[in-house]
Design a protein around this motif. Structure first.
Motif, PDB file in Angstrom:
ATOM      1  N   TYR A  68      -4.271   6.050  -3.603  1.00  0.00           N
ATOM      2  CA  TYR A  68      -2.384   5.436  -3.313  1.00  0.00           C
ATOM      3  C   TYR A  68      -2.663   3.878  -4.274  1.00  0.00           C
ATOM      4  O   TYR A  68      -3.549   4.064  -4.482  1.00  0.00           O
ATOM      5  N   LYS A  69      -1.490   3.761  -4.600  1.00  0.00           N
ATOM      6  CA  LYS A  69      -0.878   3.092  -5.267  1.00  0.00           C
ATOM      7  C   LYS A  69      -0.982   1.617  -4.177  1.00  0.00           C
ATOM      8  O   LYS A  69      -0.279   1.118  -3.287  1.00  0.00           O
ATOM      9  N   ILE A  70      -2.017   0.546  -4.852  1.00  0.00           N
ATOM     10  CA  ILE A  70      -2.243  -0.451  -4.713  1.00  0.00           C
ATOM     11  C   ILE A  70      -2.293  -1.722  -4.701  1.00  0.00           C
ATOM     12  O   ILE A  70      -2.387  -2.093  -5.678  1.00  0.00           O
ATOM     13  N   ALA A 110       0.869   1.929   6.498  1.00  0.00           N
ATOM     14  CA  ALA A 110       0.737   0.457   6.415  1.00  0.00           C
ATOM     15  C   ALA A 110       2.194  -0.503   6.422  1.00  0.00           C
ATOM     16  O   ALA A 110       1.860  -1.628   5.699  1.00  0.00           O
ATOM     17  N   ASP A 111       2.114   0.126   4.612  1.00  0.00           N
ATOM     18  CA  ASP A 111       2.977  -0.560   4.408  1.00  0.00           C
ATOM     19  C   ASP A 111       3.066  -2.015   3.792  1.00  0.00           C
ATOM     20  O   ASP A 111       2.032  -2.711   3.161  1.00  0.00           O
ATOM     21  N   VAL A 142       0.425  -0.846  -0.029  1.00  0.00           N
ATOM     22  CA  VAL A 142       0.000   0.245  -0.097  1.00  0.00           C
ATOM     23  C   VAL A 142       0.750   1.322   0.259  1.00  0.00           C
ATOM     24  O   VAL A 142       1.152   1.530   0.755  1.00  0.00           O
ATOM     25  N   GLY A 143       0.818   2.397  -0.809  1.00  0.00           N
ATOM     26  CA  GLY A 143       2.018   3.318  -1.455  1.00  0.00           C
ATOM     27  C   GLY A 143       1.220   4.750  -0.418  1.00  0.00           C
ATOM     28  O   GLY A 143       0.934   5.546  -0.710  1.00  0.00           O
ATOM     29  N   ASP A 144       1.405   4.172   0.871  1.00  0.00           N
ATOM     30  CA  ASP A 144       0.742   5.100   1.771  1.00  0.00           C
ATOM     31  C   ASP A 144       1.708   6.466   2.534  1.00  0.00           C
ATOM     32  O   ASP A 144       1.757   6.939   3.336  1.00  0.00           O
TER      33      ASP A 144
END
Ligand SMILES: Cc1cc2nc3c(=O)[nH]c(=O)nc-3n(C[C@H](O)[C@H](O)[C@H](O)COP(=O)(O)OP(=O)(O)OC[C@H]3O[C@@H](n4cnc5c(N)ncnc54)[C@H](O)[C@@H]3O)c2cc1C
Lengths: 297, 163, 814
Positions: free
Chosen positions: C150-152, C325-326, C83-85
């Protein structure tokens, strides 16, 4: 204990070669100068930015501050710059002295770790004043006093009451402690030390105790002191008094523990609640006193 | 701040270096004398990875000012190698698998060397107690203790270093 | 593959880099310096949740030696493996106490440290949330309102408008309805705290952004490729322009998987005028500002039939991921899909959420969800054993998965292959090693009890279905071999094991097979990542194929020279022989760069072997039911896919001493048993088993990140975040490996270096459960927690202990 720094703040380092020179520097700079002994506490506090100093005065170059001497009848004199390991080595080489000061010996072998003890000093450990130090307990039960010298004079200061908080003491900024005396324990005394650590390097309850003639109320002496459980080193004087009563030792231990638990103000932190600390003080004190009385410690 | 020159012996070689008063021995060893075998993982006396022998005794160099080391003799793990040969304690670490990532290893090796010189007849308990100022997260210590117990024979003189 | 005579495998071979390590000459990123290098230092948030109103760094720029100060405005990028957070410097909002909000770059670390004190940040505080259940409430403050943008990665499902970073659900059989058939139902709540990996070398990176647009990185990371890819994506740089170089690494334990600070340092390098920049975390920064290990709360319910069979299991994990969360979304998902552990369960309902809070972010960890789910399940097994009056070994034995039986399946519905390992043998051996049936000798103090406890574990690599690996072997002129693999070498012994595998396969002496310490995307072929205990298995297979490939080339040449068909040739002792006619041979040295005939004509050229590993059998799990999607649907041979390329079975047993008066637990004896298929190197295998044991013990008894009132880590140091020291370890440690080979493993081997920690934690608590009937469900088992648990659940025991203590005391009265 969460500062992010690798480096120390700026200060000037001075290393006087004599006591006179050192006292001169301290007198001149007052609060701006801080004494460094083994430096473990000083460097840690500087790194945490909990301490500031214009001058760091290294007292390790003063020859007369390094000594260990036992004078029968008077006590054990430990120089201010004598390291904990030097004290341990001395006591290991002199078994009779070690037996007299068993609590001090045991506390020393539990203090920090074998490597830090090559620098750490007993005097520094006491004066650093964090709640969980190992040296103050034995100092209290051996009625230790520090010899403080300044340009304007000298005095013997009891260790009991000398510490007011982290890096805060009753000493004046221009006073240097040259040595500490652990007084001759009462005839027939045995002493011991318990460090109870719980997922920390330090003890959450540390008990130092001394017992002489447990079963002879006329001659009986008991001394008990704590660190780790309380904000400042705590000598349980009221409890000690109880042991003058002509009652069986075991019963008095029980009473003493109750008095201590009723009177003491203990720390509460994420490592142990106040309740648990109080409870542990009871268990550990009972174990130590009874074993000392029985000669099983 | 003006620097000052200090002189020390590092692994048998005399070294002169300019230091500032507020620099730790760790800092000067690594960044000025380029002695990279001295590691650090906490910078406050806890992990022990910056341990060196200073005048024959192990100290945590992050808790020592560099100026204090003026005139002293410093030995690190690198200094235990003689004529390209590993010292017995180093060999024992290798043979017993007493290392994994290796980041703590120089400190353990140099501390163990000092310990065995002082006490060539240790009990396991004594070794454990002595090592407790050093942190190794990989090995779980058992093989380190084995290595030290085994290397003790060389320090007792029962066995020659190079077979 | 029965007992084979190996020349290299099975021998206790120290890794060749041991020599550098014991002399302190092995270079880590920590030790590296580049010409003209600058030093960076972070400014971190003092607020748990706040809008950043302004950052004034004019005074910081005045400090002599300071070059630049950067803030989130300079690189507003988000990054993350699943998760790109994650931002590199806070973008508009600070999300926890410790969140990096600015970075100073200076000529010396001293100047940088002076300057960070002079950066003034003005915050506009927002309400924070620190607890996962609070964070789930509809009116909870949101940490990532923009998560939909975001990128998921495909397997993950954040829930926009909530603090849920991922939601995983798995239903097997009748799910919850299965409890109808239960004779015994146990319900408990479990907790694990936030933890720190405590690798010794802190995160540190040197980045050099060049004027050409190339970026050179030296970093203390577990693997070069995945982080490089993420970095390229987030910075919008072509991936081939980034050279990721990894020298020696001072420990990882999952905490250096994924992307670390590389993109940040690269951007600082660019902003500082294309100068190399180094950033090193202090321990306090590492523990307060960089990802740690997620804590969780779990609600669990398990149902048994009278005869001790599991009939239904329900568990709901609430993972606290902190502010980012990455990687943790996958830890949480893995804890979910593998929640059934080593057991065959007909009905399962599992939910695992990864939830944001205003605390330090979290990432991968050795074990990756398995220590987490085993802490729940392996504890429940012992609680059930007690209720049903069954032996803990027996109740496990009758519920174990049955490899090879298509009716015995994991929680996601996949059967285990027949050669997955001897799961019953592991349990049996574990019980034997600890002498399960022998009562421990009790100490003389009646308030102390000794007891034995046991737990099982399984672990497989949690990798995406398409994670692939490559390996190359090439020859030097002396016919020695260089192994090129991008496998990280941070002490696990993997690369040395790979070297042994190649030596065995080529029949070369070990000293003819070389590995190198510097790992890099420039010369090492692609490997997805070095995580999950996967590399011996996956890269090992790739290497065996590379060896085959090289051999084929060698035999082609030799066949032409010796004029015999290639299939009649064999390779041994550095020569190619004709089978059965050993006098007909060519030394390998005459082939590796092509064979030169007496007339000078050359045949062939340098021999380079390549091989890959492609899992093939893995598939995603159904997003609604968590059941494995079928594989090979188009071939007509459709079957459930798998979540892992192997599972390794293990068991830990311990004997502990409990002091009822103080809550003190001492581990006196510990045994570790794993079926690892093939022991490639007993020396380093033992090292992993012991290291994992002590790490597990440390987590069980001591470790916990403590949070202050503002959600900041209160113990970011080793004095108060205690990790096991030498004095804490048991003297009696027994290790045993079973070797049931897995057909596709290199020489049968499976990975196991995470598994070694998993069962340790419940085994210790199980010993307490068994001796006292006290159920401990929260970690770590500190003195006070244990003492309170006994007081609450078995006050009679404390009474009895105190009475015995009293008697002991009174016996002294004279
Ligand atoms: C990782 C770690 C673990 C530790 N664990 C323990 C432990 O388990 N138990 C424990 O007890 N301690 C522990 N400590 C603390 C350590 O033992 C003390 O810091 C040390 O003993 C202090 O002695 P020093 O000589 O280094 O004092 P310094 O740091 O030099 O001085 C400490 C203080 O005393 C003053 N001072 C020192 N000498 C004199 C003097 N002669 N006259 C006047 N003032 C003086 C200084 O000005 C300063 O304020 C630990 C420390 C670290 C870093």
């Amino acid at each position: 204990m969460s500062a992010p720094y690798f480096t120390l703040p700026e200060f000037k380092y001075v290393k006087p070669g004599s006591l006179e020179e050192a006292l001169e520097i301290l007198d001149e700079h007052g609060e701006e100068a801080k004494i460094m002994n083994g430096g473990i506490g000083v460097v840690a506090f500087l790194k945490e930015r909990l301490m500031e100093a214009e001058y760091i005065v290294d007292i390790k170059g003063i020859p007369e501050l390094k000594k260990i001497e036992y004078i029968p009848g008077k006590g054990l004199y430990v120089g201010a710059t004598t390291t904990v390991n030097e004290l341990i080595e001395f006591l290991e080489k002199s078994p009779e002295v070690r037996e007299k000061y068993r609590a001090l010996y045991e506390a020393s072998t539990h203090l920090a770790d074998a490597i830090l003890r090559n620098r750490a000093t007993i005097v520094g450990d006491i004066l650093e004043g964090l709640p969980y130090m190992d040296a103050p307990g034995p100092a209290l039960i051996f009625e230790a006093e520090m010899h403080a010298v300044s340009k304007s004079g000298e005095r013997w200061v009891p260790v009991d009451g000398i510490v007011m908080g982290p890096m805060m003491t009753q000493l004046q900024p221009n006073e240097i402690v040259t040595e500490i005396i652990f007084k001759e324990p009462p005839e027939g005394a045995r002493s011991g030390y318990v460090k109870f650590a719980s997922r920390t390097e330090y003890g959450i309850v540390n008990v130092a105790a001394l017992v002489a003639h447990p079963n002879d109320p006329g001659k009986r002496v008991v001394k008990i002191a704590y660190t780790g459980a309380t904000a400042l080193p705590y000598r349980a004087r009221e409890a000690e008094e109880l042991f003058k009563k002509p009652e069986p030792f075991g019963k008095l231990v029980e009473e003493a523990v109750k008095v201590i638990q009723d009177n003491v103000e203990v720390l509460e932190d994420p490592y142990a609640s106040a309740d648990f600390r109080k409870y542990l003080m009871g268990i550990l004190t009972t174990q130590l006193l009874v074993k000392l009385a029985r000669g099983e410690w | 701040m003006a620097g000052r020159m200090i002189t020390l012996r590092l692994n048998g070689q005399e070294r002169r270096v300019e230091v500032e008063d507020n620099e730790t021995l760790l800092y000067v060893l690594r960044y000025k004398l380029k002695e990279m075998s001295v590691k650090s993982a906490c910078w406050k006396g806890e992990c022990g990875l910056c341990t060196v022998l200073m005048d024959g005794k192990p100290v945590k160099s992050c808790m020592v000012l560099a100026v204090e080391a003026d005139g002293s003799d410093i030995v690190t793990a690198t200094g235990l190698v003689k004529d390209g040969e590993l010292s017995p304690i180093q060999k024992a670490f290798v043979e017993h698998g007493a290392l994994q990532c290796g980041f703590c290893t120089p400190a353990f090796v140099v501390a163990a060397h000092h310990f065995l010189q002082k006490n060539p007849n240790p009990t396991r308990e004594q070794v454990k107690e002595f090592l407790s100022g050093l942190i190794c997260r990989c090995t779980g210590y058992a093989q380190i203790i084995d290595a030290i117990m085994d290397a003790a024979k060389y320090y007792r003189g029962e066995q020659k270093a190079s077979p | 593959m029965s007992k084979q005579a190996f020349k290299v495998l099975g021998k206790p071979v120290p890794p060749p880099d041991s020599y550098e390590k014991v002399t302190g000459t092995a270079p880590y990123t920590f030790d590296m310096e580049l010409p003209g290098m600058l030093y960076a230092k972070l400014v971190t948030s003092t607020e748990p949740h706040a809008r950043i109103k302004s950052i004034d760094y004019s005074k910081a720029l005045q400090v002599p030696g300071v070059r630049i100060v950067a803030t989130g405005r300079d690189f507003p990028v988000r990054i993350g493996i699943y998760v790109g957070d994650r931002d590199m410097l806070a973008i508009e909002k600070a999300l926890w106490v410790g969140h990096p909000v600015a970075a100073v770059v200076a000529e010396s670390i001293k100047a940088a440290e002076k300057a960070i004190d002079l950066v003034e940040v003005e915050y506009d505080p927002l309400p924070p949330v620190f607890d996962v259940e609070e964070a789930l409430k509809p009116d909870a403050p949101l940490l990532h309102p923009d998560i939909a943008n975001y990128k998921i990665s495909p397997a993950f499902k954040p829930v926009p408008g909530t603090n849920i970073a991922n939601q995983f659900r798995m239903i097997k059989g009748e799910g919850e309805a299965g409890f109808d058939k239960a004779d015994l139902v146990i319900e408990k709540t479990f907790k694990m705290p936030f933890l720190h990996h405590a690798y010794m070398e802190t995160w540190n990176t040197i980045a050099h952004y060049k004027v050409t647009g190339d970026i050179e990185i030296w970093t203390s990371s577990q693997s070069p490729y995945a982080p490089r890819y993420l970095m390229a994506m987030s910075l919008g740089v072509p991936v081939g322009k980034i050279k990721m170089r990894i020298p020696y690494v001072g420990g990882g334990f999952g905490g250096k998987a994924g992307v670390l600070i590389e993109p940040l340092v690269a951007m600082l390098s660019k902003k500082a005028g294309y100068k190399p920049v180094k950033l090193v975390m202090s321990r306090a920064e590492q523990m307060r500002s960089m990802p740690v290990i997620a804590g969780y709360k779990a609600y669990a319910k398990i149902g048994f039939s009278k005869d001790g069979k599991i009939v239904a299991y329900k568990v709901r994990f609430l993972f606290d991921t902190g502010a980012f969360a990455d990687y943790t979304v996958n830890v949480a998902r893995t804890a979910g899909y593998a929640c059934t552990g080593v057991y065959d369960m007909p009905n399962v309902y599992c939910e695992s959420l990864a939830i944001y809070t205003n605390k330090v972010p979290t990432t991968a960890i050795r074990g990756f969800g398995y220590p987490e789910n085993h802490w729940v399940l392996e504890r429940l097994m012992d609680m059930a054993a007690r209720e049903l009056r069954m032996d803990p070994v027996k109740i496990r034995s009758i519920n174990l998965l049955r490899p090879g039986d298509p009716t015995s399946t994991t929680g996601y519905g996949s059967p285990l292959r027949a050669d997955a390992g001897d799961i019953q043998g592991v349990l049996k051996t574990s019980a034997e090693l600890i002498e399960w049936d022998k009562e421990p000798e009790q100490p003389k103090e009646p308030w102390k009890i000794r007891a034995k406890g046991i737990a099982m574990s399984l672990k497989g690599p949690s990798q995406p279905p398409n994670a692939v690996d490559a390996a190359i072997v090439k020859f030097n002129e002396d016919a020695s071999v260089d192994i090129l693999v991008a496998t990280g070498n941070y002490g696990q012994g993997t690369v040395n094991a790979l070297r042994m595998i190649v030596a065995e396969a080529f029949d070369l002496p070990l000293d003819k097979v070389h590995i190198t310490w510097m790992n890099s995307t420039e010369w090492m072929p692609y490997t997805w990542q070095t995580v999950g205990s996967r590399s011996t298995f996956t890269v090992g297979q790739a290497l065996l194929r590379a060896v085959e490939d090289a051999k084929r080339q060698i035999f082609d040449i030799a066949s032409a020279v010796l004029k015999v068909p290639a299939d009649q040739l064999e390779l041994a002792d550095g020569k190619v022989y004709v089978k059965g006619e050993p006098w007909m041979s060519i030394p390998l040295t005459e082939i590796v760069n092509g064979y030169t005939f007496p007339n000078g004509q050359v045949l062939g050229g340098p021999i380079i072997g390549r091989g890959i590993h492609s899992p093939g059998i893995l598939s995603y799990l159904d997003p609604d039911t968590g059941q494995a999607l079928p594989i090979n649907p188009e071939t007509g041979h459709s079957e459930p896919g798998h979540a892992t390329v192997f599972y390794t079975f293990g068991s830990t047993a311990v004997e502990v001493e409990l002091d009822l008066l103080t809550g003190d637990i001492k581990v006196l004896k510990a045994t570790q048993v794993y079926d690892i298929g093939r022991v490639i190197n007993p020396l380093t295998a033992k090292g992993q088993a012991i290291g994992g044991l002590i790490m597990g013990m440390s987590r069980a008894l001591y470790e916990e990140l403590i949070f202050d009132d503002s959600g900041g880590v209160a113990n970011p140091n080793f004095s108060f975040y205690y990790v096991a020291r030498a004095k804490d370890i048991p003297d009696d440690i027994r290790i045993k490996f079973l070797e049931t080979p897995q057909a596709d493993g290199p020489f049968g081997a499976r990975g196991f270096s995470e598994n070694v920690m998993i069962a340790v934690i419940p085994a210790i608590a199980n010993a307490i459960e068994r001796a006292t009937g006290v159920s401990i469900t929260e970690l770590p088992m500190t003195h006070e927690r244990v003492w309170r648990a006994i007081k609450e659940q078995r006050p009679d025991l404390i009474e009895k202990a105190l009475k015995a203590f009293q008697e002991w005391k009174n016996a002294s009265q004279g």
